[in-house]
Scaffold this active site. Structure first.
Site, PDB file in Angstrom:
ATOM      1  N   ASP A  40       0.943  -1.151  -0.013  1.00 40.69           N
ATOM      2  CA  ASP A  40      -0.005   0.232   0.011  1.00 40.69           C
ATOM      3  C   ASP A  40       1.159   1.386  -0.025  1.00 40.69           C
ATOM      4  O   ASP A  40       1.743   1.311   0.816  1.00 40.69           O
ATOM      5  CB  ASP A  40      -1.053  -0.085   1.302  1.00 40.69           C
ATOM      6  CG  ASP A  40      -2.138   0.909   1.011  1.00 40.69           C
ATOM      7  OD1 ASP A  40      -2.441   1.485  -0.077  1.00 40.69           O
ATOM      8  OD2 ASP A  40      -2.758   1.235   2.243  1.00 40.69           O
ATOM      9  N   HIS A  78       2.643   3.562  -9.033  1.00 44.07           N
ATOM     10  CA  HIS A  78       2.703   2.025  -9.335  1.00 44.07           C
ATOM     11  C   HIS A  78       3.626   1.385 -10.150  1.00 44.07           C
ATOM     12  O   HIS A  78       4.023   0.322  -9.727  1.00 44.07           O
ATOM     13  CB  HIS A  78       1.305   2.006 -10.220  1.00 44.07           C
ATOM     14  CG  HIS A  78       0.194   2.113  -9.125  1.00 44.07           C
ATOM     15  ND1 HIS A  78      -0.345   1.796  -8.286  1.00 44.07           N
ATOM     16  CD2 HIS A  78      -0.995   2.782  -9.801  1.00 44.07           C
ATOM     17  CE1 HIS A  78      -1.323   2.189  -7.884  1.00 44.07           C
ATOM     18  NE2 HIS A  78      -2.116   2.885  -8.653  1.00 44.07           N
ATOM     19  N   LEU A 130      10.443 -21.188  -4.432  1.00 40.92           N
ATOM     20  CA  LEU A 130       9.398 -20.014  -3.952  1.00 40.92           C
ATOM     21  C   LEU A 130       8.062 -20.143  -4.564  1.00 40.92           C
ATOM     22  O   LEU A 130       8.022 -20.169  -5.706  1.00 40.92           O
ATOM     23  CB  LEU A 130      10.063 -18.523  -3.983  1.00 40.92           C
ATOM     24  CG  LEU A 130       9.138 -17.532  -3.576  1.00 40.92           C
ATOM     25  CD1 LEU A 130       8.851 -17.414  -2.219  1.00 40.92           C
ATOM     26  CD2 LEU A 130       9.634 -15.938  -4.144  1.00 40.92           C
TER      27      LEU A 130
HETATM   28  C1  FPP Z   1      -1.988   0.367  -3.468  1.00 43.22           C
HETATM   29  O1  FPP Z   1      -1.633   1.527  -3.268  1.00 43.22           O
HETATM   30  C2  FPP Z   1      -1.253  -0.456  -4.411  1.00 43.22           C
HETATM   31  C3  FPP Z   1      -1.869  -1.054  -5.317  1.00 43.22           C
HETATM   32  C4  FPP Z   1      -3.292  -0.992  -5.601  1.00 43.22           C
HETATM   33  C5  FPP Z   1      -1.431  -1.698  -6.860  1.00 43.22           C
HETATM   34  C6  FPP Z   1      -0.262  -2.402  -6.342  1.00 43.22           C
HETATM   35  C7  FPP Z   1       0.493  -2.842  -7.506  1.00 43.22           C
HETATM   36  C8  FPP Z   1       1.932  -2.996  -7.597  1.00 43.22           C
HETATM   37  C9  FPP Z   1       2.844  -2.923  -6.432  1.00 43.22           C
HETATM   38  C10 FPP Z   1       2.306  -3.520  -9.011  1.00 43.22           C
HETATM   39  C11 FPP Z   1       1.526  -4.617  -9.581  1.00 43.22           C
HETATM   40  C12 FPP Z   1       2.460  -5.155 -10.328  1.00 43.22           C
HETATM   41  C13 FPP Z   1       2.373  -6.546 -10.399  1.00 43.22           C
HETATM   42  C14 FPP Z   1       3.157  -7.600 -11.623  1.00 43.22           C
HETATM   43  C15 FPP Z   1       1.326  -7.338  -9.790  1.00 43.22           C
HETATM   44  P1  FPP Z   1      -2.653   2.871  -3.692  1.00 43.22           P
HETATM   45  O2  FPP Z   1      -2.604   3.030  -4.920  1.00 43.22           O
HETATM   46  O3  FPP Z   1      -3.578   2.470  -2.954  1.00 43.22           O
HETATM   47  O4  FPP Z   1      -1.922   4.031  -2.711  1.00 43.22           O
HETATM   48  P2  FPP Z   1      -2.543   5.011  -1.905  1.00 43.22           P
HETATM   49  O5  FPP Z   1      -3.319   4.462  -0.834  1.00 43.22           O
HETATM   50  O6  FPP Z   1      -1.497   5.723  -1.341  1.00 43.22           O
HETATM   51  O7  FPP Z   1      -3.263   5.970  -2.987  1.00 43.22           O
END
Ligand code: FPP
Length: 257
Positions: free
Chosen positions: A36, A53, A147
């Site tokens: 997050d 992201h 893994l």
């Molecule tokens: C939460 O941060 C994150 C997500 C919803 C997406 C997570 C995805 C990745 C780390 C990359 C994915 C890649 C693959 C290959 C699976 P947020 O956007 O909710 O952050 P915020 O709460 O600060 O707005």
């Protein structure tokens, strides 16, 4: 828990000064992570959310490598929840492009590392191109024994639980199962995570302390670990610190010491 298995295998990629301290420690068999804070990380740098992201994907790559090096058995990454469809279309499309990019660029290394990829969640609702990339990655790693890397993609724990309830109800209707035989083991085996040990350690980045519909049944006795860092800031060192903290906890599973 088991001792570090692959420590020496990828010694070159282990650089943290916690290295020495961790040798001889136990690692959790199953680590689950709520990644997050990508958006807030970007906002703090006046960057678009999508840049957050992308940096999140790079952090994920480092944590996958570190998990393999540390000999973690299962790593489950909350990558896209059933609730994330509420986000703007542009962001959703970018997230799928990132998934495509990760599986295209990293698959050779994952195969070489003997990583086995699996998915929690309904992939039939993903864009066709992403389904193809994901299915290719699953097929390429299906026989791997290292893994176990699980991506929760279009995953929601309540949906998983309802699906399990329907499955069990259907089995009782068809006579395969009687109501008296429904127990915790039956329910566990009806979940998408059947056959996978419950997480020992759940990490959430970004300072928020909630579970957000992730593995609700499975984390009944999981150790929770919250860190202030935003996900793009989470490095190998942070994972190692989480493991050290985990090793200082006393797990009683409701019993006595
Ligand atoms: C939460 O941060 C994150 C997500 C919803 C997406 C997570 C995805 C990745 C780390 C990359 C994915 C890649 C693959 C290959 C699976 P947020 O956007 O909710 O952050 P915020 O709460 O600060 O707005």
């Amino acid at each position: 828990m088991r001792p570090f298995g692959n420590w020496l295998k990828h010694e070159k990629s282990v650089k943290s000064d916690l290295h020495e301290r961790l040798i001889g420690e136990n690692v959790p068999e199953h680590v689950a992570i709520i990644m997050d804070g990508n958006g807030r990380w970007a906002k703090a740098r006046s960057l678009p959310r999508l840049a957050g992201h992308h940096s999140g994907m790079l952090a994920m790559r480092e944590v996958v490598r570190a998990s393999d090096d540390l000999g973690i058995g299962y790593l489950t990454l909350y990558s896209f929840s059933t609730e994330n469809w509420k986000r703007p279309l542009r962001e959703i499309e970018y997230l799928w492009r990132l998934v495509d990019e990760f599986f295209a660029l990293d698959i050779e290394e994952l195969v070489q590392r003997n990583v086995r990829i699996s998915i929690l969640g309904d992939t039939t609702e993903l864009p066709a191109a992403t389904q193809t990339t994901v299915n290719r990655a699953l097929a390429m790693t299906v026989n791997n024994t290292g893994l176990k890397l699980q991506f929760a993609l279009n995953y929601g724990s309540r949906r998983e639980i309802v699906t399990a309830v329907k499955k069990i109800a259907q089995m009782t209707v068809s006579g395969e199962l009687t109501v008296d035989h429904i127990d915790e083991a039956v329910f566990t085996n009806a979940l998408a995570t059947a056959g996978i040990p419950d997480p020992d350690l759940l990490i959430r980045t970004s300072g928020d302390q909630r579970i957000s519909n992730f593995l609700l049944w499975q984390i009944a006795y999981t150790e929770l670990y919250f860190v202030q860092e935003m996900w793009p800031e989470f490095k190998r060192r942070h994972l190692e610190e989480a493991i050290l903290a985990y090793n200082s906890r006393e797990r009683r599973f409701g019993g006595l010491k």
